[in-house]
Design an enzyme around this catalytic site. Structure first.
Site, mmCIF file in Angstrom:
data_model
loop_
_atom_site.group_PDB
_atom_site.id
_atom_site.type_symbol
_atom_site.label_atom_id
_atom_site.label_comp_id
_atom_site.label_asym_id
_atom_site.label_seq_id
_atom_site.Cartn_x
_atom_site.Cartn_y
_atom_site.Cartn_z
ATOM 1 N N GLN A 195 67.743 -23.918 5.928
ATOM 2 C CA GLN A 195 69.183 -23.800 5.725
ATOM 3 C C GLN A 195 69.900 -23.100 6.871
ATOM 4 O OE1 GLN A 195 68.503 -22.452 1.358
ATOM 5 N NE2 GLN A 195 70.543 -23.340 1.389
ATOM 6 N N HIS A 249 59.992 -22.496 0.932
ATOM 7 C CA HIS A 249 61.328 -22.697 0.381
ATOM 8 C C HIS A 249 61.717 -24.168 0.584
ATOM 9 C CE1 HIS A 249 65.265 -20.507 -0.721
ATOM 10 N NE2 HIS A 249 65.496 -21.808 -0.848
ATOM 11 N N ASN A 283 59.454 -20.669 -3.638
ATOM 12 C CA ASN A 283 60.823 -20.458 -4.083
ATOM 13 C C ASN A 283 61.240 -21.519 -5.101
ATOM 14 O OD1 ASN A 283 63.637 -19.165 -3.577
ATOM 15 N ND2 ASN A 283 63.999 -21.362 -3.442
ATOM 16 N N GLU A 284 61.634 -21.103 -6.262
ATOM 17 C CA GLU A 284 62.235 -21.951 -7.292
ATOM 18 C C GLU A 284 61.483 -23.262 -7.511
ATOM 19 O OE1 GLU A 284 66.632 -22.077 -6.672
ATOM 20 O OE2 GLU A 284 66.056 -20.923 -4.903
ATOM 21 N N GLU A 286 67.521 -13.655 -5.547
ATOM 22 C CA GLU A 286 68.633 -14.531 -5.172
ATOM 23 C C GLU A 286 69.652 -14.525 -6.297
ATOM 24 O OE1 GLU A 286 69.190 -19.266 -4.150
ATOM 25 O OE2 GLU A 286 67.380 -18.229 -3.492
ATOM 26 N N TRP A 299 72.783 -14.010 -2.645
ATOM 27 C CA TRP A 299 72.737 -15.247 -1.867
ATOM 28 C C TRP A 299 74.165 -15.632 -1.528
ATOM 29 C CZ3 TRP A 299 68.806 -18.129 0.101
ATOM 30 C CH2 TRP A 299 69.157 -19.383 0.631
ATOM 31 N N GLU A 356 73.643 -26.241 2.459
ATOM 32 C CA GLU A 356 73.305 -26.131 1.041
ATOM 33 C C GLU A 356 72.693 -27.424 0.515
ATOM 34 O OE1 GLU A 356 73.008 -23.993 -1.306
ATOM 35 O OE2 GLU A 356 73.589 -22.250 -0.110
ATOM 36 N N TRP A 357 71.602 -27.839 1.172
ATOM 37 C CA TRP A 357 70.785 -28.948 0.694
ATOM 38 C C TRP A 357 71.627 -30.196 0.430
ATOM 39 C CZ3 TRP A 357 66.222 -27.425 2.118
ATOM 40 C CH2 TRP A 357 65.876 -26.071 2.039
#
Length: 515
Positions: free
Chosen positions: A23, A126, A172-173, A347, A397, A404-405
């Protein structure tokens, strides 16, 4: 009458900001970096809302010294960032060569953080799987291969940086990796049963296979760290889990259960397996034999490693209260844990609606984001002091506006405004609020007392030219809940069927359970 004493944070509490390699870094083909699954995916028409990609992002691979300087000016105690797997091992695999330039970059970055009194808090993965591994054996869909390659990658990172890094996050997530990448198909690698979106994929099975692989990869990395590195490096390791907080629509027992079911699919999927040693029973009920099973030996490693939409637990979400009013922007008091472990909030952020379309002066006065952080910091203190929850960190965050993806650059979460044309950084009011708040509530450690005081953060007076007016999304695609964009939501009639769970809007709150 004397003013009430300010409630303080614990002595060793870490606060700072968070980012992720893809990112912010850019420099996608510099110094031997290999492609990740996001490099080409983001360039496919329609995969990002503004048609842009991560080739430059916030140019942090080149501007890392400037970024560390700004972090130091903010007075942070820690900085959470991720390593690019394909920058360290360009082809990703356990038999593929390691890139010395990648090791050198992160080693120098970690050193500069430490020189400025900033504790590195490092995420191994991530979302940027090396493209070569996806091409070679479908990445996370191949449990046996990906677990070995990920564990090897983790080993290289522990060997290269573990003498200085004492806080590690494995994944991550993982919900986003599995559901958004292999279920909905909106994240790389973009697999889905929807043939208008993806030429291949099976949304009914692949997300659960991917989640299964991720849990085992996490467990093997944790086992490796604890047995071979922790005794000498003295660090700790955990996983980062995301979930939109769900509350019962009302006191109806079915709706109370529905809220828990939503949390089971968002957080319990991973946390129950890792910390309790079994999947949430409700997931078994919904998925049946589509839910993969571990062997007894695999469970031994996993345990302790610390609507009409089954991706959300067949829970019908609404943002309307029973009285017809709408849920707003405020985070619920959700710092709780049933896992009896320390919590690191890794986050927690807020995208101001329409921010990308505002003049710079208005953007820098991000009052909605300030209001949001006023609420979350108050909840943080209440959880620590009123409820006795052991919370050890808080990372808003994000440090910078960034890529942002699937939202591209139109959605901004940063406490620092980035002009993507010039790459200049401009502190927003939210950064200044957090600086002041943590200064007031901090309990200095011995190391903090030795730090030299930093100058206040200046606001650069010359506004940049805003080059991108797109603001196509009112919510982050990293959210487990999707909300239809609406400038001013109007009350709507609650449908008389289905289970309801109220959730907060525009919020991603992510926790790590660490041992």
């Amino acid at each position: 009458m004397a003013a009430p004493a300010i409630r303080k944070l614990p002595k060793d509490f870490l606060w700072g900001f968070a980012t992720a390699s893809f990112q912010i870094e850019g420099s996608a083909d510099v110094d031997g970096r290999g492609k990740s699954i996001w490099d080409d995916f983001a360039k496919i028409p329609g995969k990002t809302l503004d048609g842009k990609n991560g080739d430059v992002a916030t140019d942090s691979y080149k501007r890392w010294r400037e970024d560390v300087e700004l972090l130091a000016e903010y007075g942070v105690k820690s900085y959470r960032f991720s390593l690019s797997w394909s920058r360290i091992i360009p082809l990703g695999g356990r038999n593929d060569p390691v890139n010395p330039k990648g090791i050198e970059f992160y080693s120098n970055f970690i050193d500069l953080l430490l020189e400025n009194g900033i504790t590195p808090f490092v995420t191994l993965y991530h979302w940027d799987l090396p493209q070569a591994l996806h091409d070679r054996y479908k990445g996370w869909l191949n449990k046996d291969e990906i677990v070995k390659d990920y564990t090897n990658y983790a080993r290289i990172c522990f060997e290269s940086f573990g003498d200085r890094v004492k806080h590690w996050l494995t994944i991550n997530e993982p919900w986003c990796v599995a559901i958004l990448g292999y279920g909905r198909g909106v994240f790389a690698p973009g697999r889905s049963s929807d043939r208008e979106r993806s030429p291949e994929g099976d949304s009914s099975t692949e997300p659960w296979i991917v989640g299964h692989s991720i849990i085992l990869a996490h467990a093997h990395a944790v086992q490796l760290y604890r047995t071979q590195f922790k005794p000498t490096q003295k660090g700790e390791i955990g996983i980062t889990l995301n979930g939109d907080w769900a509350m019962p629509y009302d006191d109806n027992p079915e709706n109370v259960d529905a809220a828990q079911h939503a949390l089971d699919f968002a957080i319990g999927w991973y946390a129950d397996a890792i910390y309790l040693g079994f999947y949430p029973p409700y997931m078994r009920v919904v998925l049946g034999d589509r839910m993969p099973e571990y062997t007894p030996d695999e469970w031994a490693i996993v345990k302790g490693a610390g609507g009409d939409d089954e991706f959300q637990g067949n829970v019908d979400y609404t943002f309307t209260r029973p009285d017809g009013t709408q849920l707003g922007t405020q985070d619920p008091e959700g710092f709780r844990s049933r896992y009896k472990l320390p919590i690191f909030v890794t986050e927690n952020g807020f995208a101001v609606k329409g921010e990308n379309d505002m003049p710079l002066e208005e953007v820098l006065q991000d009052n909605d984001r300030v209001h949001y952080f006023q609420g979350t910091t108050a909840s943080l203190l209440n959880a620590i002091h009123a409820d006795g929850v052991e919370i050890k960190s808080y990372f808003p965050w994000s440090f910078l506006d960034n890529f942002e993806w699937a939202d591209g650059y139109g959605t901004r979460f940063g406490v620092t405004y980035v002009d993507y044309e010039t790459q200049k950084r401009y502190p927003k009011s939210s950064a200044k609020f957090l600086m002041k708040w943590f200064k007031e509530h901090d309990t200095p450690s011995e190391r903090d007392l030795k730090k030299k005081p930093k100058e206040s953060v200046p606001v650069k007076p010359t506004p940049p030219k805003l080059t991108d007016k797109t603001n196509s999304s009112d919510f982050s695609t990293t959210s487990t809940v999707k909300v239809s964009p609406s400038a001013s939501p109007t009350p709507k009639t609650v449908r008389p069927y289905g289970f309801k769970a109220r959730v907060t809007r525009y919020i991603t709150s992510i926790v790590a359970f660490v041992k």
